[in-house]
Design an enzyme around this catalytic site. Structure first.
Site: not given
Ligand code: ZN
Length: 182
Positions: A59, A64, A106-107, A148-149
């Site tokens: 995601g 981000q 998380c990225l 989460h997103e």
């Molecule tokens: Zn994230």
């Protein structure tokens, strides 16, 4: 073009760089996508899919990649069986009473993981890239990922669901690792 077309276009696109916490935009409340944002949004999608698949992740929210607008992409499918989705102005309209723990990452917080408790299932409403109003109940990994997103659109990171102690520990570890990388 549908969601799968944008995801496929990602294969040829340069991956957009993903911002790492504590980038300030990750803490901002993103604004709703307006009709006039759509052409830039569509142009941004291949680069976002490319970045998400390369990471690899399941995601990615617009903040981000430095865009403070309410849209996210997700794909919880396997590499041989992609299930790309683009959710514009997504919102959770119903939550299950049942909560469950799940280990999240998380990225924007690379290498950091923690168990987060969230509703087991949620009903989500969003606009597709074609402007169609969609509604779907999601659970399991997809339900988790979408929650989460959507958090990202409100400037919320998964560590905010943890105790202050645990959150500070993770943020300190992340800062230290990022410093070593530089
Ligand atoms: Zn994230």
């Amino acid at each position: 073009m549908n969601d799968a077309d944008y995801a496929r276009a990602g294969a040829a696109a340069t991956p957009t760089s993903i911002l790492i916490a504590p980038a300030p935009v990750l803490r901002q409340k993103a604004r709703p996508v307006q009709p006039e944002d759509m052409s830039a949004l569509k142009a941004a999608l291949p680069g976002m899919f490319s970045a998400m698949y390369a990471a690899p992740g399941i995601g990615l929210a617009a903040p981000q990649v430095g865009v403070s607008q309410r849209y996210v992409i997700v794909d919880v499918g396997e590499e041989e069986e992609r299930q790309p989705m683009v959710l514009i102005n997504p919102e959770v309209i119903q939550e299950s009473q049942v909560l469950s723990p799940y280990e999240e990452g998380c990225l924007s917080l690379p290498n950091q993981y923690a168990e987060v408790i969230r509703p087991d299932a949620v009903k989500v409403r969003w606009r597709s890239v074609d402007g169609e109003l969609c509604e779907r109940e999601v659970d399991g990994l997809l339900g988790r990922c979408i929650q989460h997103e959507i958090d990202h659109l409100d400037g919320v990171l998964f560590v905010d669901h943890l105790s202050t102690l645990r959150r500070n520990m993770i943020m300190r570890r992340l800062a230290k690792e990022q410093k070593l990388k530089r």
